[in-house]
Structures are given as C-alpha cells and as structure tokens.
Design a protein around this motif. Structure first.
Motif, PDB file in Angstrom:
ATOM      1  N   PRO B 166      -1.501   9.511  29.832  1.00 30.76           N
ATOM      2  CA  PRO B 166      -2.520   9.136  28.682  1.00 30.76           C
ATOM      3  C   PRO B 166      -1.931   8.391  27.547  1.00 30.76           C
ATOM      4  N   LYS B 167      -0.512   8.176  27.671  1.00 34.85           N
ATOM      5  CA  LYS B 167       0.288   7.560  26.651  1.00 34.85           C
ATOM      6  C   LYS B 167      -0.377   6.381  25.982  1.00 34.85           C
ATOM      7  N   ASN B 168      -1.169   5.618  27.049  1.00 37.99           N
ATOM      8  CA  ASN B 168      -1.646   4.559  26.451  1.00 37.99           C
ATOM      9  C   ASN B 168      -2.681   4.510  25.328  1.00 37.99           C
ATOM     10  N   ILE B 169      -3.313   5.797  25.250  1.00 40.72           N
ATOM     11  CA  ILE B 169      -4.115   5.896  24.152  1.00 40.72           C
ATOM     12  C   ILE B 169      -3.494   6.124  22.825  1.00 40.72           C
ATOM     13  N   TRP B 170      -2.150   6.861  22.881  1.00 41.73           N
ATOM     14  CA  TRP B 170      -1.551   7.196  21.613  1.00 41.73           C
ATOM     15  C   TRP B 170      -0.996   5.948  21.213  1.00 41.73           C
ATOM     16  N   ALA B 171      -0.496   4.912  22.269  1.00 41.51           N
ATOM     17  CA  ALA B 171       0.193   3.656  21.947  1.00 41.51           C
ATOM     18  C   ALA B 171      -0.906   2.899  21.027  1.00 41.51           C
ATOM     19  N   ARG B 172      -2.113   3.091  21.557  1.00 42.80           N
ATOM     20  CA  ARG B 172      -3.046   2.030  20.886  1.00 42.80           C
ATOM     21  C   ARG B 172      -3.317   2.654  19.430  1.00 42.80           C
ATOM     22  N   ILE B 173      -3.517   4.078  19.341  1.00 38.80           N
ATOM     23  CA  ILE B 173      -3.573   4.619  17.881  1.00 38.80           C
ATOM     24  C   ILE B 173      -2.644   4.339  17.103  1.00 38.80           C
ATOM     25  N   PHE B 174      -1.376   4.488  17.549  1.00 40.58           N
ATOM     26  CA  PHE B 174      -0.174   4.167  16.822  1.00 40.58           C
ATOM     27  C   PHE B 174       0.162   2.802  16.632  1.00 40.58           C
ATOM     28  N   GLY B 175      -0.519   1.813  17.112  1.00 41.49           N
ATOM     29  CA  GLY B 175      -0.140   0.393  17.281  1.00 41.49           C
ATOM     30  C   GLY B 175       0.919  -0.258  17.850  1.00 41.49           C
ATOM     31  N   PHE B 176       1.518   0.496  19.128  1.00 46.27           N
ATOM     32  CA  PHE B 176       2.625  -0.005  19.707  1.00 46.27           C
ATOM     33  C   PHE B 176       2.128  -1.162  20.607  1.00 46.27           C
ATOM     34  N   ASN B 177       2.543  -2.267  20.807  1.00 47.29           N
ATOM     35  CA  ASN B 177       2.308  -3.318  21.629  1.00 47.29           C
ATOM     36  C   ASN B 177       3.479  -3.642  22.734  1.00 47.29           C
ATOM     37  N   LYS B 178       3.008  -4.185  23.499  1.00 49.82           N
ATOM     38  CA  LYS B 178       3.883  -4.605  24.788  1.00 49.82           C
ATOM     39  C   LYS B 178       5.016  -5.634  24.235  1.00 49.82           C
ATOM     40  N   ARG B 179       6.344  -5.424  24.731  1.00 52.78           N
ATOM     41  CA  ARG B 179       7.287  -6.260  24.249  1.00 52.78           C
ATOM     42  C   ARG B 179       7.499  -7.379  25.346  1.00 52.78           C
ATOM     43  N   ALA B 180       7.975  -8.557  24.781  1.00 58.68           N
ATOM     44  CA  ALA B 180       8.021  -9.709  25.686  1.00 58.68           C
ATOM     45  C   ALA B 180       9.283  -9.643  26.351  1.00 58.68           C
ATOM     46  N   TYR B 181       9.370 -10.280  27.526  1.00 60.90           N
ATOM     47  CA  TYR B 181      10.473 -10.370  28.426  1.00 60.90           C
ATOM     48  C   TYR B 181      11.064 -11.621  28.454  1.00 60.90           C
ATOM     49  N   PHE B 182      12.497 -11.776  28.737  1.00 58.65           N
ATOM     50  CA  PHE B 182      12.784 -13.094  29.257  1.00 58.65           C
ATOM     51  C   PHE B 182      12.448 -13.691  30.315  1.00 58.65           C
ATOM     52  N   GLU B 183      12.193 -14.999  30.406  1.00 59.95           N
ATOM     53  CA  GLU B 183      11.710 -15.585  31.790  1.00 59.95           C
ATOM     54  C   GLU B 183      13.243 -15.532  32.442  1.00 59.95           C
ATOM     55  N   ALA B 184      12.791 -16.119  33.726  1.00 56.86           N
ATOM     56  CA  ALA B 184      14.011 -16.365  34.595  1.00 56.86           C
ATOM     57  C   ALA B 184      14.629 -17.647  33.965  1.00 56.86           C
ATOM     58  N   GLN B 185      16.002 -17.753  34.234  1.00 60.15           N
ATOM     59  CA  GLN B 185      16.475 -18.686  33.400  1.00 60.15           C
ATOM     60  C   GLN B 185      16.710 -20.182  34.069  1.00 60.15           C
ATOM     61  N   ALA B 186      16.039 -20.978  33.290  1.00 65.65           N
ATOM     62  CA  ALA B 186      16.239 -22.326  33.790  1.00 65.65           C
ATOM     63  C   ALA B 186      17.488 -23.081  33.830  1.00 65.65           C
ATOM     64  N   GLY B 187      18.206 -23.833  34.791  1.00 69.29           N
ATOM     65  CA  GLY B 187      19.370 -24.217  34.727  1.00 69.29           C
ATOM     66  C   GLY B 187      20.618 -23.572  34.983  1.00 69.29           C
ATOM     67  N   ALA B 188      19.985 -22.061  35.320  1.00 69.33           N
ATOM     68  CA  ALA B 188      21.193 -21.258  35.876  1.00 69.33           C
ATOM     69  C   ALA B 188      22.116 -21.693  36.756  1.00 69.33           C
ATOM     70  N   GLU B 189      21.603 -22.704  37.466  1.00 63.92           N
ATOM     71  CA  GLU B 189      22.255 -22.969  38.928  1.00 63.92           C
ATOM     72  C   GLU B 189      23.356 -23.873  38.598  1.00 63.92           C
TER      73      GLU B 189
END
Lengths: 255, 201
Positions: B166-189
């Motif tokens: 049920p944490k998602n309910i509290w997260a919504r109440i307190f206004g926590f949003n998903k954090r962004a990720y890094f994408e797989a690195q282009a040019g890593a080759e």
C-alpha cells in the motif's frame, strides 16, 4: 492468482540475479587473502605469510588490502568485478573508504589473464590510477612473467602499503568496538540486581522479577551483542571488513 | 454503549496503526529519495572528472604535431557543449537527464574515437603523458559506468518501493514521484577498442 504469483517470483529472482549475485560471498571469518582459484599459484604457507602481513598492516593503519584470486570473472570486466567485490564485502573502514582490492585471474594466455588494482574512494588521492599501473608494471608483472606469483603479490602489496600509509594511519583512526562491552550497562545491571535482592529480602523471599524489569534486563543483555561481541566470530585476525565503498577507480591489464 | 466503545476502539486502533505505517513509509521514502539525489552527485563528480582531465589532453595531442584536426575539434566541440549543460540534483526531470546524457554521450563517444584513432599515431604513443592519459581515461570511463549503475539501482529501489501496495497510496499523498533512469549508453562500444589495444601492447 497463480499466474500473478509466478510473475512476482520471476520479478524477485530477476532482482536478485543482478551482477552482485555473481560475486562470491565474503568469507567468514573474514580473510584478506582469498584464493578461490584452482590454479595453485600460492602454497598454503605463502598464503599465510601474505595474510599475516596484510593483517598486521590492517591492524596498524586501518587500511585493508584484499587479494582475491579467481579462475573466472563471470563475464564481467575486471574493473567491475573488483569494484563490486570491494563494495559487497565492504573492504576498508566505513568512514574512510580505505580498502584496496587486488584482483588476480592467473590462468590463460597473455590478454586473458588479468590483474586489477582497485583502491576505495578514500585512497584514490594517495593511490591514483597511474600509480596502480606503475605498481602492476614495475613491481608485479616482472615476477608474474616468471610465474613467481608470491613475490609479485608481496612486492605489489609493499608498494601499495607505502602509498596508503601516508593517507590513513592509526592516529586518525580509532577502532570501532563492534558490540563492545559498555561499562554503564554493567553498572546498571548491578544496581538492578542489588535492588531486587534487597527488596526480596525485605519481603522474605519469593516474588519473581516484574515484567518491566525482565524486559529491561533482557534488553541490557541483548543490545549491542551483549558481552560477547559479533566481531570475534566473523572478523578474522584484523577485526573484519568495515564497510568501505568503491567507485570504479584503479587500473588493470594483462602481462 | 459498550459495543460503541469497542467499535470506536477498533477504529482508533486501525487509524493509529495506519498513521504509524504512513510515518514509517514517509521516512523510508525520504531516505531513499535522498539516496538517489546523493548518488546523482556521485555521477556528476565522475562526469566532471572526465571534463577536467581532458583539458590536458588537448595540449598533449597538439604537441604531437600531425594529429587529425577534425577528430580533435569534434572532441573539443562536444566537450564545450557538455560543459554548458549542468543540472541541479534536486530537479532531475527525465527531460533534463536525457539532455545531460545526450551531451555527455556525444562527448564520450567522440573522445573514444580520438583514443581509437590515436592507435595509428606512433608519435603520440611515444609521448609518456599520452600513455598516462590512456590509463586515466580508462579509470574515468570505469568510474562513470560504476556511478551510473549505482544511480539506476538507487532509482529502481525507490521506484519499486513507492509503487508497491500500500506504499503507493502514501507516496501519492506525500507527493513522491518516480525517479528517472539513465538509458543504455549509446557509443559505449568505443571503449572496448581501447582496452583491446592496450592489452595487445
């Protein structure tokens, strides 16, 4: 319902089987020289000598140098394996991050066999990447080329020790007493016991401890590992790994 | 009267438990959210180190006279573009992160190309300062990759935590949003080329 619980299990297992899961568990009791390889490059006696040298250094300076010898890097790059292992085992002290991982993969031809030296965050100033390269090339490879692995590791660790010593030494570091015995607990315990003996005598015996006192007593005995302390069971001869962190520094290559 | 008291008691108990549960969740969310932000700073340090250390590279390469000018100017342009994009650790929107990452990746892969091209320049290989830079270059890329992985791990931990019932309910109440990720690195080759080259030497 069953379908969903399967999906949930799959999700859990995916989380667990990250790269960290491929790194060996830290040895119990903790050891600084970990020969997990079938190559037989070190005799038992040589392992013990290195272990004792590194333990003494760890006890004197708090810097922890770990040697890990493996046959297989589990598909990881050497830097990643060394970094993740240092992080997972917590080599070095928590606040100083003063651990070093020497990862050695002795089997295979040139280019396949690998050596990586990874200093923790706190030692990257004293031992920059370039220094790890020089130590590999000047102190270790000449011996490795003649299959003298003990001599190479001995000289390499000597060089690392002389650099690390300048950064952290015993003056800056007060060893943490893990689960140590605290005097105030003993005093409090005695007061409680004396109090009860006096009270019971006055009453003429009988009457157990009240629930509150029982709780107090048991929490006194349990908290912080009580009188024994955890470190003695898991810590090896150097007090155990302290929880240091690694950030991908250092250098590696083949000989 | 008695029944009423019991019901009131039960409702009160449930309320109390859920308030405690909410407090615990909130505190965990704050800790994890701060952990993601702190890890972002580590990522920034690793990228900044690459910026700083490449300053010397240009002098070293230029001193070895006949190096391909176009490769060098590509790196310099990508570097100055990447320098301009800075983001605040407390304001990590997915758009800003993508922009930052794009600029850094462009710089990273042009630098990788330069290091690969440098193989063909014995003059340059003979310069001690350049060989030193090669070692440092590997270290920079290793640090960046390590901190990126840790950032994604921290973000994933946080995101999983706040999206579970049920944490998602509290997260919504307190206004926590998903954090962004890094994408797989282009040019890593580009990086492994350098590794192979070094091992061959």
């Amino acid at each position: 319902m069953k379908k969903y619980s399967f999906l949930f299990l799959l999700f859990l297992s995916l989380q667990v089987f990250g790269q960290a899961a491929l790194i060996p568990e830290r040895p119990s009791p903790n050891r600084l020289v970990n020969n997990l390889s079938s190559s037989g490059i070190l005799t038992n006696n040589e392992e013990e000598q290195l272990e004792r040298k590194l333990e003494t250094f760890a006890n004197q300076t708090s810097n922890q140098i770990v040697i890990v010898i493996v046959d297989d890097l589990q598909g990881m790059e050497a830097f990643q394996y060394a970094t993740e292992l240092g992080q997972k085992w917590g080599v070095g002290q928590k606040d100083q991050d003063n651990g070093i991982v020497i990862l050695l993969k002795p089997l295979g031809g040139p280019g396949v066999r690998q050596l990586f030296i990874a200093p923790g965050y706190g030692l990257q100033g004293a031992i920059p990447d370039l220094a790890t390269k020089q130590i590999r090339e000047n102190e270790m490879y000449p011996y490795f080329k003649e299959n003298k692995f003990y001599e190479g590791l001995d000289k390499g660790t000597d060089a690392l020790m002389s650099l690390a010593k300048g950064e952290y030494n015993s003056d800056q570091y007060a060893p943490k007493k893990k689960g140590g015995f605290k005097l105030w607990k003993l005093i409090l315990l005695i007061i409680v016991i004396v109090f009860y003996i006096l009270r019971n005598n006055r009453r003429g015996g009988g009457g157990g401890l009240s629930m509150g006192t029982g709780f107090l007593l048991s929490s006194l005995l349990n908290s912080g590992g009580g009188f024994g302390g955890r470190s003695s069971s898991d810590g090896g001869g150097f007090g155990g790994f302290g929880g240091g962190s690694f950030g991908g520094g250092g250098s590696g290559g083949s000989w | 009267m008695k029944k009423g008291t019991i019901i009131l008691g039960i409702i009160g108990f449930i309320l109390l438990v859920s308030v405690f549960n909410g407090c615990g969740s909130y505190n965990s969310m704050v800790t994890m959210d701060e952990g993601v932000t702190a890890q972002w700073k580590q990522v920034g340090v690793a990228y900044q180190a690459r910026m700083d250390k490449t300053k010397n590279l240009f002098e070293i390469v230029q001193s070895a006279a006949d190096f391909e000018k176009s490769t060098l100017t590509d790196v310099m342009e990508a570097r100055s573009k990447a320098t301009r994009i800075q983001i605040d650790a407390n304001n990590l929107t997915p758009e800003k992160m993508a922009e930052f990452e794009k600029a850094q990746n462009a710089f990273g892969s042009s630098l990788g190309r330069l290091m690969a091209v440098a193989e063909n320049y014995p003059n340059l290989q003979a310069v001690q300062a350049f060989r030193d830079f090669q070692t440092q270059y590997e270290g920079m890329e290793n640090r960046i990759s390590t901190e990126r992985i840790r950032f994604n791990d921290a973000a994933q931990n946080f995101n999983t935590y706040i999206r579970r019932f049920p944490k998602n309910i509290w997260a919504r109440i307190f206004g926590f949003n998903k954090r962004a990720y890094f994408e797989a690195q282009a040019g890593a080759e580009d990086a492994p080329d350098i590794k192979k080259m070094k091992e061959a030497n």
